[in-house]
Scaffold this motif. Structure first.
Motif, PDB file in Angstrom:
ATOM      1  N   SER A 127       0.743  -1.189   0.039  1.00 40.60           N
ATOM      2  CA  SER A 127       0.063   0.064   0.048  1.00 40.60           C
ATOM      3  C   SER A 127       0.823   1.429   0.078  1.00 40.60           C
ATOM      4  CB  SER A 127      -1.147  -0.234   1.116  1.00 40.60           C
ATOM      5  OG  SER A 127      -1.637   1.121   1.410  1.00 40.60           O
ATOM      6  N   ASN A 128       0.245   2.255  -0.414  1.00 40.21           N
ATOM      7  CA  ASN A 128       0.856   3.635  -0.118  1.00 40.21           C
ATOM      8  C   ASN A 128      -0.088   4.726  -0.288  1.00 40.21           C
ATOM      9  OD1 ASN A 128       0.348   4.303  -2.866  1.00 40.21           O
ATOM     10  ND2 ASN A 128       2.333   3.618  -3.542  1.00 40.21           N
ATOM     11  N   ILE A 129       0.102   5.856  -0.443  1.00 41.51           N
ATOM     12  CA  ILE A 129      -0.658   7.160  -0.266  1.00 41.51           C
ATOM     13  C   ILE A 129      -1.771   6.882  -1.336  1.00 41.51           C
ATOM     14  CG2 ILE A 129       0.650   8.664  -1.509  1.00 41.51           C
ATOM     15  CD1 ILE A 129      -1.522   9.276   1.735  1.00 41.51           C
ATOM     16  N   THR A 130      -1.702   6.603  -2.497  1.00 38.05           N
ATOM     17  CA  THR A 130      -2.706   6.212  -3.521  1.00 38.05           C
ATOM     18  C   THR A 130      -3.901   5.712  -3.227  1.00 38.05           C
ATOM     19  OG1 THR A 130      -1.447   4.464  -4.384  1.00 38.05           O
ATOM     20  CG2 THR A 130      -0.645   6.477  -5.174  1.00 38.05           C
ATOM     21  N   VAL A 131      -3.628   4.735  -2.178  1.00 34.87           N
ATOM     22  CA  VAL A 131      -4.830   4.077  -1.641  1.00 34.87           C
ATOM     23  C   VAL A 131      -5.821   4.779  -1.278  1.00 34.87           C
ATOM     24  CG1 VAL A 131      -5.631   2.296  -0.014  1.00 34.87           C
ATOM     25  CG2 VAL A 131      -3.135   1.977  -1.135  1.00 34.87           C
ATOM     26  N   THR A 132      -5.563   6.038  -0.834  1.00 31.46           N
ATOM     27  CA  THR A 132      -6.652   6.891  -0.176  1.00 31.46           C
ATOM     28  C   THR A 132      -7.570   7.525  -1.319  1.00 31.46           C
ATOM     29  OG1 THR A 132      -4.888   7.820   1.278  1.00 31.46           O
ATOM     30  CG2 THR A 132      -6.968   9.326   0.907  1.00 31.46           C
ATOM     31  N   GLN A 133      -6.945   7.743  -2.425  1.00 32.88           N
ATOM     32  CA  GLN A 133      -7.793   8.048  -3.644  1.00 32.88           C
ATOM     33  C   GLN A 133      -8.541   6.644  -4.086  1.00 32.88           C
ATOM     34  OE1 GLN A 133      -4.587   8.992  -6.301  1.00 32.88           O
ATOM     35  NE2 GLN A 133      -4.545  11.153  -5.489  1.00 32.88           N
ATOM     36  N   ALA A 134      -8.093   5.655  -4.063  1.00 33.92           N
ATOM     37  CA  ALA A 134      -8.736   4.386  -4.276  1.00 33.92           C
ATOM     38  C   ALA A 134      -9.988   4.151  -3.303  1.00 33.92           C
ATOM     39  CB  ALA A 134      -7.722   3.284  -4.196  1.00 33.92           C
ATOM     40  N   GLU A 135      -9.921   4.376  -2.219  1.00 32.80           N
ATOM     41  CA  GLU A 135     -10.912   4.227  -1.279  1.00 32.80           C
ATOM     42  C   GLU A 135     -12.023   5.206  -1.441  1.00 32.80           C
ATOM     43  OE1 GLU A 135     -11.514   4.196   3.646  1.00 32.80           O
ATOM     44  OE2 GLU A 135      -9.738   5.218   2.726  1.00 32.80           O
ATOM     45  N   GLU A 136     -11.672   6.484  -1.861  1.00 33.15           N
ATOM     46  CA  GLU A 136     -12.475   7.532  -2.057  1.00 33.15           C
ATOM     47  C   GLU A 136     -13.454   7.011  -3.504  1.00 33.15           C
ATOM     48  OE1 GLU A 136     -10.422  11.111  -2.643  1.00 33.15           O
ATOM     49  OE2 GLU A 136     -10.136  11.513  -0.466  1.00 33.15           O
ATOM     50  N   SER A 137     -12.867   6.585  -4.359  1.00 33.63           N
ATOM     51  CA  SER A 137     -13.344   5.934  -5.451  1.00 33.63           C
ATOM     52  C   SER A 137     -14.230   4.903  -5.265  1.00 33.63           C
ATOM     53  CB  SER A 137     -12.234   5.661  -6.574  1.00 33.63           C
ATOM     54  OG  SER A 137     -13.087   5.172  -7.887  1.00 33.63           O
ATOM     55  N   LEU A 138     -13.841   3.939  -4.381  1.00 33.96           N
ATOM     56  CA  LEU A 138     -14.658   2.757  -4.025  1.00 33.96           C
ATOM     57  C   LEU A 138     -16.226   3.251  -3.614  1.00 33.96           C
ATOM     58  CD1 LEU A 138     -12.102   0.339  -2.640  1.00 33.96           C
ATOM     59  CD2 LEU A 138     -13.527   0.012  -4.804  1.00 33.96           C
ATOM     60  N   VAL A 139     -16.263   4.188  -2.886  1.00 33.89           N
ATOM     61  CA  VAL A 139     -17.401   4.528  -2.172  1.00 33.89           C
ATOM     62  C   VAL A 139     -18.592   4.563  -3.074  1.00 33.89           C
ATOM     63  CG1 VAL A 139     -18.641   6.541  -0.957  1.00 33.89           C
ATOM     64  CG2 VAL A 139     -16.317   5.948  -0.472  1.00 33.89           C
ATOM     65  N   SER A 140     -18.293   4.869  -4.299  1.00 34.51           N
ATOM     66  CA  SER A 140     -19.450   4.957  -5.412  1.00 34.51           C
ATOM     67  C   SER A 140     -19.597   3.687  -6.269  1.00 34.51           C
ATOM     68  CB  SER A 140     -19.329   6.286  -6.153  1.00 34.51           C
ATOM     69  OG  SER A 140     -18.137   6.292  -6.850  1.00 34.51           O
TER      70      SER A 140
ATOM     71  N   THR B 209     -20.019  -0.163  -7.348  1.00 27.49           N
ATOM     72  CA  THR B 209     -20.951  -1.241  -7.175  1.00 27.49           C
ATOM     73  C   THR B 209     -19.677  -2.354  -6.579  1.00 27.49           C
ATOM     74  OG1 THR B 209     -22.106  -0.952  -8.946  1.00 27.49           O
ATOM     75  CG2 THR B 209     -22.313  -3.017  -8.115  1.00 27.49           C
ATOM     76  N   GLY B 210     -20.331  -3.076  -5.470  1.00 32.56           N
ATOM     77  CA  GLY B 210     -19.783  -4.473  -4.866  1.00 32.56           C
ATOM     78  C   GLY B 210     -18.368  -3.934  -4.019  1.00 32.56           C
ATOM     79  N   ARG B 211     -18.503  -2.756  -3.432  1.00 31.88           N
ATOM     80  CA  ARG B 211     -17.363  -2.303  -2.912  1.00 31.88           C
ATOM     81  C   ARG B 211     -16.617  -3.145  -1.844  1.00 31.88           C
ATOM     82  NH1 ARG B 211     -21.340   1.231  -2.091  1.00 31.88           N
ATOM     83  NH2 ARG B 211     -22.003   1.419  -0.197  1.00 31.88           N
ATOM     84  N   GLU B 212     -17.978  -3.701  -1.102  1.00 32.76           N
ATOM     85  CA  GLU B 212     -17.542  -4.578   0.049  1.00 32.76           C
ATOM     86  C   GLU B 212     -16.969  -5.894  -0.161  1.00 32.76           C
ATOM     87  OE1 GLU B 212     -20.484  -3.316  -0.379  1.00 32.76           O
ATOM     88  OE2 GLU B 212     -21.228  -1.919   1.147  1.00 32.76           O
ATOM     89  N   GLN B 213     -17.194  -6.257  -1.521  1.00 37.56           N
ATOM     90  CA  GLN B 213     -16.735  -7.610  -1.922  1.00 37.56           C
ATOM     91  C   GLN B 213     -15.412  -7.575  -2.801  1.00 37.56           C
ATOM     92  OE1 GLN B 213     -18.330 -10.232  -0.701  1.00 37.56           O
ATOM     93  NE2 GLN B 213     -20.359  -9.591  -0.168  1.00 37.56           N
ATOM     94  N   ARG B 214     -14.821  -6.572  -3.006  1.00 34.33           N
ATOM     95  CA  ARG B 214     -13.743  -6.459  -4.017  1.00 34.33           C
ATOM     96  C   ARG B 214     -12.688  -7.132  -3.500  1.00 34.33           C
ATOM     97  NH1 ARG B 214     -13.777  -2.368  -8.654  1.00 34.33           N
ATOM     98  NH2 ARG B 214     -16.129  -2.047  -8.903  1.00 34.33           N
ATOM     99  N   LEU B 215     -12.250  -7.005  -2.164  1.00 31.56           N
ATOM    100  CA  LEU B 215     -11.082  -7.520  -1.443  1.00 31.56           C
ATOM    101  C   LEU B 215     -11.222  -9.112  -1.762  1.00 31.56           C
ATOM    102  CD1 LEU B 215      -8.365  -7.289  -0.487  1.00 31.56           C
ATOM    103  CD2 LEU B 215      -9.238  -6.939   1.889  1.00 31.56           C
ATOM    104  N   ARG B 216     -12.226  -9.424  -1.213  1.00 34.34           N
ATOM    105  CA  ARG B 216     -12.586 -10.861  -0.988  1.00 34.34           C
ATOM    106  C   ARG B 216     -12.382 -11.484  -2.577  1.00 34.34           C
ATOM    107  NH1 ARG B 216     -16.331 -13.955  -2.948  1.00 34.34           N
ATOM    108  NH2 ARG B 216     -17.799 -12.414  -3.447  1.00 34.34           N
TER     109      ARG B 216
ATOM    110  N   GLY C 166     -14.005   2.301   7.626  1.00 32.81           N
ATOM    111  CA  GLY C 166     -14.701   2.829   6.603  1.00 32.81           C
ATOM    112  C   GLY C 166     -14.672   1.590   5.595  1.00 32.81           C
ATOM    113  N   VAL C 167     -14.782   1.716   4.270  1.00 35.41           N
ATOM    114  CA  VAL C 167     -15.094   0.747   3.323  1.00 35.41           C
ATOM    115  C   VAL C 167     -13.856  -0.146   3.301  1.00 35.41           C
ATOM    116  CG1 VAL C 167     -13.942   2.283   1.374  1.00 35.41           C
ATOM    117  CG2 VAL C 167     -15.868   0.603   0.850  1.00 35.41           C
ATOM    118  N   LEU C 168     -12.671   0.187   3.482  1.00 34.40           N
ATOM    119  CA  LEU C 168     -11.558  -0.745   3.418  1.00 34.40           C
ATOM    120  C   LEU C 168     -11.573  -1.931   4.427  1.00 34.40           C
ATOM    121  CD1 LEU C 168      -8.551   1.509   2.215  1.00 34.40           C
ATOM    122  CD2 LEU C 168      -9.958   0.096   0.802  1.00 34.40           C
ATOM    123  N   THR C 169     -11.872  -1.253   5.715  1.00 32.15           N
ATOM    124  CA  THR C 169     -12.061  -2.260   7.049  1.00 32.15           C
ATOM    125  C   THR C 169     -13.385  -3.125   6.339  1.00 32.15           C
ATOM    126  OG1 THR C 169     -11.005  -0.821   8.218  1.00 32.15           O
ATOM    127  CG2 THR C 169     -12.562  -2.355   9.216  1.00 32.15           C
ATOM    128  N   VAL C 170     -14.472  -2.529   6.173  1.00 26.51           N
ATOM    129  CA  VAL C 170     -15.467  -3.241   5.994  1.00 26.51           C
ATOM    130  C   VAL C 170     -15.085  -4.420   4.719  1.00 26.51           C
ATOM    131  CG1 VAL C 170     -17.911  -3.440   5.117  1.00 26.51           C
ATOM    132  CG2 VAL C 170     -17.198  -1.769   6.830  1.00 26.51           C
TER     133      VAL C 170
END
Length: 254
Positions: free
Chosen positions: A89-102, A104-111, A133-137
């Motif tokens: 991970s690095n600071i760019t993950v912040t932007q990814a998290e913001e984008s994930l909020v909108s 589809t399937g954001r809670e299932q993407r890591l799985r 937030g969305v990453l922890t969920v």
């Protein structure tokens, strides 16, 4: 997720309680047992990535690109000097998290992403960010178990109820198989009555099991990341390293 792969989220929305140290040390302890281990860094600060000798600023592909579908997990995984596999991970993950909020399937993407590499690993440990937030969920949604590192101080467990509410919601709506493994006391000074009282309070107030042995307070934990290794590599027989080996044994045997 492959039934032979055990995935655990290490979670506490309070910072500075030893989440990253726990993931790195347990990963190293599991590796010592000849198990195949993947560590996932979900914190945009890249603490786990840095702690294992990888410069976050030099990482071209992170877990953020994987979550957004721009890269495959296998293309992002880095192997450390000690043989641990890391999804960095690095600071760019912040932007990814913001984008994930909108998305589809954001809670299932890591799985879904981890499913693609699960057959290559016996254990996957996820270092969650200090938020709910969305990453922890997403991490909770991808896991079979939750381990909660908790510093043995009065203020450190004030947010445990909120964390348990989040876990309850994930269980109810996303991942019915999610199990709380327990609270792991960190930075523990067994000489003080206060530290022991805090742990007892957690058991009584929230009904959570306590994972033993507690991880002792030691400057050695701060020294290890400075050279990009875990305490099991830098101070092999230190009491902190031995404590994490015992916790790893408990996880394997359970």
């Amino acid at each position: 997720m492959s039934p032979v792969t055990t995935t655990i989220s290490v979670v506490n929305q309070k910072g500075g309680v030893g989440k990253t140290t726990t993931v790195a040390s347990l990963g190293a302890a599991l590796l010592e047992r000849d198990l195949r281990v993947l560590l996932v860094d979900l914190d945009a600060q890249g603490g786990l990535t840095f702690s294992l000798g990888i410069d976050p600023e030099d990482v071209d592909v992170t877990v953020g690109e994987v979550l957004l579908g721009k890269a495959k997990p296998a293309d992002a995984i880095v192997v450390t000097e000690d043989g641990l596999h890391v999804l960095p991970s690095n600071i760019t993950v912040t932007q990814a998290e913001e984008s994930l909020v909108s998305r589809t399937g954001r809670e299932q993407r890591l799985r879904v992403a981890l499913d693609k590499v699960a057959d290559d690993y016996d254990w996957i440990l996820i270092d969650c960010p200090p938020t709910l937030g969305v990453l922890t969920v997403g991490a909770l949604s991808a896991s079979q178990g939750v381990l909660i590192p908790l510093q043995a101080e009065t203020l450190s467990h004030r947010g445990v109820g909120q964390l348990l509410d989040t876990i309850h919601d994930v269980r109810q709506f996303i991942n019915t198989e999610l199990e709380i493994i327990g609270v792991l006391p960190t930075m523990f000074d067994g000489r003080t009555n206060h530290a022991r009282a805090v742990i007892s309070s957690i058991e009584e107030t929230h009904g959570l099991p306590v994972v033993n042995p507690p991880i002792p307070k030691s400057i050695r934990f701060a020294e290890a990341p400075a050279i990009g290794r875990s305490i099991l590599a830098t101070h092999h027989s230190h009491k902190g390293a031995e404590a994490y080996r015992e916790v790893a044994r408990f996880l394997v045997e359970r």
